[in-house]
Design a protein around this motif. Structure first.
Motif, PDB file in Angstrom:
ATOM      1  N   GLU A 186       0.834  -1.184   0.000  1.00  0.00           N
ATOM      2  CA  GLU A 186       0.000   0.000   0.000  1.00  0.00           C
ATOM      3  C   GLU A 186       0.878   1.246   0.000  1.00  0.00           C
ATOM      4  OE1 GLU A 186      -3.081   0.205   2.841  1.00  0.00           O
ATOM      5  OE2 GLU A 186      -3.511   2.307   2.378  1.00  0.00           O
ATOM      6  N   VAL A 187       0.608   2.137  -0.938  1.00  0.00           N
ATOM      7  CA  VAL A 187       1.442   3.339  -1.041  1.00  0.00           C
ATOM      8  C   VAL A 187       0.655   4.614  -0.804  1.00  0.00           C
ATOM      9  CG1 VAL A 187       3.075   2.270  -2.637  1.00  0.00           C
ATOM     10  CG2 VAL A 187       1.093   3.473  -3.528  1.00  0.00           C
ATOM     11  N   THR A 188      -0.589   4.473  -0.357  1.00  0.00           N
ATOM     12  CA  THR A 188      -1.505   5.619  -0.295  1.00  0.00           C
ATOM     13  C   THR A 188      -0.941   6.851   0.383  1.00  0.00           C
ATOM     14  OG1 THR A 188      -3.073   3.864   0.231  1.00  0.00           O
ATOM     15  CG2 THR A 188      -3.959   6.068   0.005  1.00  0.00           C
ATOM     16  N   ARG A 189      -0.158   6.644   1.447  1.00  0.00           N
ATOM     17  CA  ARG A 189       0.296   7.811   2.192  1.00  0.00           C
ATOM     18  C   ARG A 189       1.776   8.110   1.998  1.00  0.00           C
ATOM     19  NH1 ARG A 189      -3.719   9.951   3.633  1.00  0.00           N
ATOM     20  NH2 ARG A 189      -5.533   8.720   4.066  1.00  0.00           N
ATOM     21  N   LEU A 190       2.409   7.404   1.078  1.00  0.00           N
ATOM     22  CA  LEU A 190       3.840   7.636   0.877  1.00  0.00           C
ATOM     23  C   LEU A 190       4.095   8.962   0.174  1.00  0.00           C
ATOM     24  CD1 LEU A 190       5.541   4.348  -0.334  1.00  0.00           C
ATOM     25  CD2 LEU A 190       5.657   5.424   1.908  1.00  0.00           C
ATOM     26  N   PRO A 191       5.146   9.686   0.578  1.00  0.00           N
ATOM     27  CA  PRO A 191       5.507  10.920  -0.136  1.00  0.00           C
ATOM     28  C   PRO A 191       6.066  10.589  -1.514  1.00  0.00           C
ATOM     29  CG  PRO A 191       7.104  10.432   1.582  1.00  0.00           C
ATOM     30  CD  PRO A 191       6.008   9.418   1.716  1.00  0.00           C
ATOM     31  N   PRO A 192       6.054  11.576  -2.434  1.00  0.00           N
ATOM     32  CA  PRO A 192       6.436  11.302  -3.825  1.00  0.00           C
ATOM     33  C   PRO A 192       7.799  10.637  -3.970  1.00  0.00           C
ATOM     34  CG  PRO A 192       5.562  13.508  -3.641  1.00  0.00           C
ATOM     35  CD  PRO A 192       5.625  12.964  -2.249  1.00  0.00           C
ATOM     36  N   HIS A 193       8.777  11.088  -3.198  1.00  0.00           N
ATOM     37  CA  HIS A 193      10.111  10.545  -3.455  1.00  0.00           C
ATOM     38  C   HIS A 193      10.207   9.072  -3.088  1.00  0.00           C
ATOM     39  CE1 HIS A 193      10.626  11.722   0.807  1.00  0.00           C
ATOM     40  NE2 HIS A 193      11.511  10.751   0.852  1.00  0.00           N
ATOM     41  N   LEU A 194       9.393   8.633  -2.135  1.00  0.00           N
ATOM     42  CA  LEU A 194       9.421   7.216  -1.806  1.00  0.00           C
ATOM     43  C   LEU A 194       8.671   6.389  -2.842  1.00  0.00           C
ATOM     44  CD1 LEU A 194       9.111   7.178   2.077  1.00  0.00           C
ATOM     45  CD2 LEU A 194      11.110   6.813   0.639  1.00  0.00           C
ATOM     46  N   ARG A 195       7.673   6.999  -3.499  1.00  0.00           N
ATOM     47  CA  ARG A 195       7.006   6.277  -4.574  1.00  0.00           C
ATOM     48  C   ARG A 195       7.944   6.118  -5.755  1.00  0.00           C
ATOM     49  NH1 ARG A 195       0.641   7.583  -4.073  1.00  0.00           N
ATOM     50  NH2 ARG A 195       0.807   8.508  -1.993  1.00  0.00           N
ATOM     51  N   ALA A 196       8.768   7.167  -5.971  1.00  0.00           N
ATOM     52  CA  ALA A 196       9.742   7.062  -7.056  1.00  0.00           C
ATOM     53  C   ALA A 196      10.677   5.895  -6.783  1.00  0.00           C
ATOM     54  CB  ALA A 196      10.525   8.358  -7.182  1.00  0.00           C
ATOM     55  N   ARG A 197      11.049   5.735  -5.527  1.00  0.00           N
ATOM     56  CA  ARG A 197      11.924   4.626  -5.173  1.00  0.00           C
ATOM     57  C   ARG A 197      11.288   3.277  -5.446  1.00  0.00           C
ATOM     58  NH1 ARG A 197      16.728   5.991  -2.840  1.00  0.00           N
ATOM     59  NH2 ARG A 197      16.595   8.203  -2.431  1.00  0.00           N
ATOM     60  N   ARG A 198       9.962   3.226  -5.368  1.00  0.00           N
ATOM     61  CA  ARG A 198       9.299   1.955  -5.642  1.00  0.00           C
ATOM     62  C   ARG A 198       9.029   1.749  -7.116  1.00  0.00           C
ATOM     63  NH1 ARG A 198       7.373  -0.223  -0.597  1.00  0.00           N
ATOM     64  NH2 ARG A 198       7.959   1.396   0.865  1.00  0.00           N
ATOM     65  N   GLY A 199       9.376   2.739  -7.926  1.00  0.00           N
ATOM     66  CA  GLY A 199       9.254   2.528  -9.366  1.00  0.00           C
ATOM     67  C   GLY A 199       8.115   3.255 -10.033  1.00  0.00           C
ATOM     68  N   ILE A 200       7.533   4.243  -9.346  1.00  0.00           N
ATOM     69  CA  ILE A 200       6.468   5.022  -9.983  1.00  0.00           C
ATOM     70  C   ILE A 200       7.078   6.317 -10.491  1.00  0.00           C
ATOM     71  CG2 ILE A 200       4.263   6.166  -9.651  1.00  0.00           C
ATOM     72  CD1 ILE A 200       3.639   4.241  -7.436  1.00  0.00           C
ATOM     73  N   ALA A 201       6.952   6.570 -11.789  1.00  0.00           N
ATOM     74  CA  ALA A 201       7.506   7.792 -12.369  1.00  0.00           C
ATOM     75  C   ALA A 201       6.397   8.600 -13.021  1.00  0.00           C
ATOM     76  CB  ALA A 201       8.580   7.457 -13.389  1.00  0.00           C
ATOM     77  N   ARG A 202       6.672   9.874 -13.254  1.00  0.00           N
ATOM     78  CA  ARG A 202       5.607  10.789 -13.660  1.00  0.00           C
ATOM     79  C   ARG A 202       6.085  11.729 -14.755  1.00  0.00           C
ATOM     80  NH1 ARG A 202       1.371  13.670 -10.812  1.00  0.00           N
ATOM     81  NH2 ARG A 202       0.264  14.598 -12.545  1.00  0.00           N
TER      82      ARG A 202
END
Lengths: 257, 289, 326
Positions: free
Chosen positions: A66-82
């Motif tokens: 679950e990534v709902t509350r993660l800040p952007p930079h931690l989502r980037a670490r999990r492989g989500i790019a924008r």
């Protein structure tokens, strides 16, 4: 369990629901389109997947976590790019330097390489340069590496934004209007690139676009949003002929006149 | 923490009066920032000039306080128009240049005031003589009550202006969406000028209230500026109820805490207060994203 | 190395040589002390600019200078520690306070952050004023030990309580600090700061922990403000918290104007601004009342005519030349 799961995603602005109880699933390696009239909440959904906005209710589950509350930079670490809708680039940096910023997660910054020109630092810098150049090569921007990013015309700026996102070695790429404002040649190039990303690197993409022809030709599956709710979902053929979808778009046009 | 009921009420009413002066500052600052997108750091000096202008009108020209205040607000409002046209309009594109223009103005106005009026403190005539009986045998100075009434009245007029007049509504629209406001038919320059005029007039009124109840000196501006800015952060930029709640809270802290806890803690309290609010709600009590 | 690079290096060496020669050239304790102030001002303004490189704006830099000054003064006075210890301790204390405040403060919008820093420095000043027991209240601290004496047996005995020696000490500390700040800015860290300044949303999206990097910038800048404060304290040998004195809003305004007049876009800009305007301020002493007005007027003049600052004049000149050729 899908690659990306969105459950009951809800977001209010003031009293208005921009996104209401959205349920969506994206499979790995899919090219998933998100369309709808202006103000339907598409960018808001992307902002919530990317982490810039927190949902009021609901969950986002990526690759099992679950990534709902993660800040952007931690989502980037999990492989989500924008790739953002507006051309968000690092204005005072060159094209090459822009991509180098994209490689931030693979760059070591510590006391020794700040103050001392160590051998390992020089090796790192060289490697960084080369990887950035390779990424620019992929999007076809190598000739412009030393130009200031803001000096590029719009179409190339979009490619640069894509290159920066690619530098993060993403597994899920969120593209907000990647071909808006481009001529047909540039559109073809970009679409080809997105397909190549999926075919060669297995990157899953969620694409928001107003250019319906492009999206229909590109995506495996499309969801349609209207006033924050999903009104239809399915492969392009189903969406094109869907009367609910047509009414949503046409209804908007009538309001405008 | 040994204080009498009388002292407590005195502190409380002082705090309320202070709070409403701060609110007048915050209203002007937020109006100017909302329309011009410039933080008018010299606003404290405008407040100070308001006090000194009315001092001149009442003490030297011997005008009655009410008339002098109205004239003072008018003159300072006109000063605001001049400043907007010749100082802030040329630099509005670059925020840092606008800040330098404002702080440069602060230096000029402050040293000008010292050069012209000297360093010593003065007083404006009192707003009202005598004590006011709140309850039982608790008495507070009547002028504090008058000050609060005046400030509330001015805030109410501002509120009605923004809600009910064409210009006011255009200004509110412009603050929320600078591009859409042009559709209202009033040019951005005119709205900037109006916001400066109103903001400066409010600051001048605040200066008069402060100069009458407390002391006035060339450095009075900075403290009021800091309070006004603090209100904006705590209450949330652009929120009238936020400004009122934050202003009264800060005023009461300033009025009561020195008596209750000593001056050292009193000086840190606003900072702790704002940190606490920000940790809970980073946009301020009533602010939005 | 290209022509511009050579120019920069020669210019820096020349400036440093000049700075070293100043006490000999000017041969007066008055001017030596003026240049001591200029060195401290340069450090303050350059460190202020660090915060700007990460896209934030601080109006509270003097608050950390104040913390550093009192820390060093009190440690030498009450704990008898030598200057060599209290100087870094001052910086460390200031930096730590900034680090602690940075996390809640830098989450919010830029203008709120600026206001918060202003409130912080004013609170610190008022605290110093009101905490009679610790800081002597209105009278302040006076006569605390200076930087002491450094004796290397057989080699040299340096009495830092004398003006000339203290100037060289200040110059040395300033040059080392400026060097550190310069290296920071040119490193990958500084590069990341630039990226954050340009597009922090984008930086976050590529994995940069924006808040952490901003807090690091703020802490480092405040560390050096603390160092500047300690240098100042042992120079003046007295600290008093009057509103027109060093740690108030007036100084904040001066530092800001020095930075912008010098030029915010290059590392050397603030140094130029600090030197030029400190000298202007000094020459304006005969008309003491108008010193603030003069500095304020210069600030306004510069932002209206050459917003890039004095450091941008060579560029302007080149462009003007190019236009003439057309």
């Amino acid at each position: 369990m899908s690659y990306l799961e969105i459950r009951k995603l809800t977001r209010f602005f003031g009293g208005l629901a921009a996104v209401m109880e959205l349920e969506m699933e994206v499979d790995q390696g899919q090219l998933f389109g998100l369309i709808g009239p202006n103000g339907a909440g598409k960018t808001t959904v992307l902002n919530m997947i990317g982490g810039i906005l927190r949902p009021n209710r609901g969950q986002i589950i990526f690759n099992g976590t679950e990534v709902t509350r993660l800040p952007p930079h931690l989502r980037a670490r999990r492989g989500i790019a924008r790739v953002f809708q507006e051309n968000l680039l690092f204005r005072s940096l060159t094209v090459l330097e822009n991509v180098e910023v994209g490689y931030h997660m693979q760059t070591k910054i510590n006391l020794s390489n700040i103050f001392f020109d160590t051998r390992s630092n020089r090796i790192q810098e060289k490697a960084l340069h080369q990887r950035a150049l390779d990424t620019l090569d992929f999007v076809g921007l190598s000739p412009y590496s030393n130009e200031l990013a803001i000096n590029l015309p719009h179409g190339r700026q979009r490619l640069l934004a894509l290159a920066i996102a690619l530098a993060t070695q993403p597994q899920l790429l969120l593209l907000d209007e990647p071909v808006t404002g481009m001529n047909s040649e540039e559109v073809e190039t970009m679409l080809g690139m997105i397909r190549a990303l999926r075919d060669q690197r297995g990157i899953t993409c969620i694409i928001i676009e107003h250019n319906l022809k492009a999206i229909m030709g590109l995506c495996d599956r499309i969801a349609v949003l209207h006033f924050g709710r999903k009104i239809a979902e399915g492969p392009p053929e189903k969406i094109v002929n869907n009367p609910v979808v047509m009414e949503a778009y046409l209804g908007k046009e009538e309001d405008a006149t | 923490m040994d204080i009498t009921v009388q002292e407590f009420w005195q502190g409380l009413i002082n705090g309320l009066a202070l709070g409403w002066i701060y609110i007048l500052m915050a209203l002007g600052l937020t109006l100017i920032f909302g329309i011009m997108r410039i933080m008018q750091f010299a606003h404290g000096e405008i407040y100070m000039l308001g006090a000194y202008t009315v001092y001149y009108l009442t003490v030297t020209l011997k005008l009655p306080l009410f008339l002098a205040t109205c004239l003072g607000m008018l003159f300072i409002g006109i000063l605001g128009l001049i400043l907007e046209r010749f100082l802030f309009r040329p630099v509005k594109e670059d925020w840092l240049s606008a800040v330098v223009a404002a702080v440069g103005l602060t230096l000029i106005l402050q040293s000008g005031a010292i050069a012209m009026f000297g360093l010593h403190h003065r007083n404006l005539p009192v707003l009202a003589e005598g004590p006011f009986n709140i309850m039982g045998n608790i008495f507070v100075p009547k002028d504090r009550i008058v000050a609060v009434v005046v400030a509330v009245f001015l805030s109410l007029i501002l509120y009605l202006f923004l809600k009910a007049t064409k210009y006011g509504q255009a200004m509110v629209a412009s603050a929320q969406d600078p591009d859409g406001a042009i559709l209202q038919g009033i040019g951005p320059n005119r709205m900037s000028a109006l916001s400066m005029a109103i903001g400066c007039a409010l600051a001048a009124a605040g200066g008069v209230l402060a100069g009458s109840m407390f002391q006035m000196g060339p450095f009075m501006g900075i403290l009021s500026l800091v309070k006004g800015l603090l209100i904006i952060v705590i209450g949330g930029l652009g929120s009238l109820p936020g400004a009122i709640i934050a202003g009264m809270s800060l005023g009461i802290i300033d009025g009561l805490f020195p008596i209750l806890f000593g001056h050292a803690w009193a000086s840190l309290s606003p900072l702790f207060f704002v940190i606490m609010i920000l940790v809970i709600k980073p946009q301020g009590i009533f602010g939005h994203e | 190395m290209n022509r511009e690079g050579m120019f920069k290096i020669l210019g820096s060496i020349g400036a440093i040589l000049f700075a070293i020669a100043v006490p000999l050239l000017l041969a007066s304790t008055y001017w030596t002390s003026v240049f001591t102030s200029i060195a401290i001002n340069s450090l303050m303004v350059v460190s202020l600019r660090i915060i700007l490189t990460v896209g934030e704006f601080s109006l509270g830099h003097v608050g950390f200078m104040c913390l550093g000054a009192y820390t060093s003064a009190l440690l030498t006075m009450k704990a008898g520690l030598p200057f060599g210890v209290t100087l870094p301790a001052a910086g460390l204390f200031a930096g730590l306070v900034a680090f602690g405040l940075g996390y809640p403060f830098m989450r919010v919008k830029g203008i709120y952050f600026a206001i918060l820093t202003l409130v912080t420095s004013e609170s610190i000043r008022l605290l110093a004023f009101n905490w009679r027991g610790l800081t002597g209240g209105l009278d302040g601290l006076i006569g605390f030990p200076g930087a002491g004496v450094l004796s290397i047996p057989g080699l040299v005995q340096l009495d830092f309580n004398r003006f000339t020696e203290y100037y060289y000490l200040t110059l040395a500390v300033t040059l080392v600090s400026l060097f550190i700040l310069y290296r920071l800015e040119k490193s990958r860290l500084g590069f990341t700061w630039l990226a954050i300044r340009d597009a922090d949303k984008m930086a976050g999206a590529v994995g940069v922990n924006v808040l952490r990097y901003k807090v690091i910038a703020f802490s480092i800048a405040s560390f050096f403000a603390g160092i500047g404060g300690a240098l100042f304290a042992h120079f003046e040998r007295a600290l008093g918290p009057h509103p027109t004195a060093t740690f108030g809003v007036m100084t904040t305004i001066y530092l800001l104007i020095y930075m912008v007049v010098g030029g915010k876009s290059r590392f050397s800009g603030p140094i130029l601004g600090a030197v030029v305007l400190s000298l202007v301020y000094e020459f304006a002493r005969p008309v003491e009342e108008y010193q603030p007005m003069i500095i304020g007027a210069i600030g306004i003049l510069v932002v209206m005519t050459i917003p890039e600052g004095l450091i941008g004049i060579p560029e302007r000149f080149k462009k003007w030349q190019a236009k003439q050729i057309e």
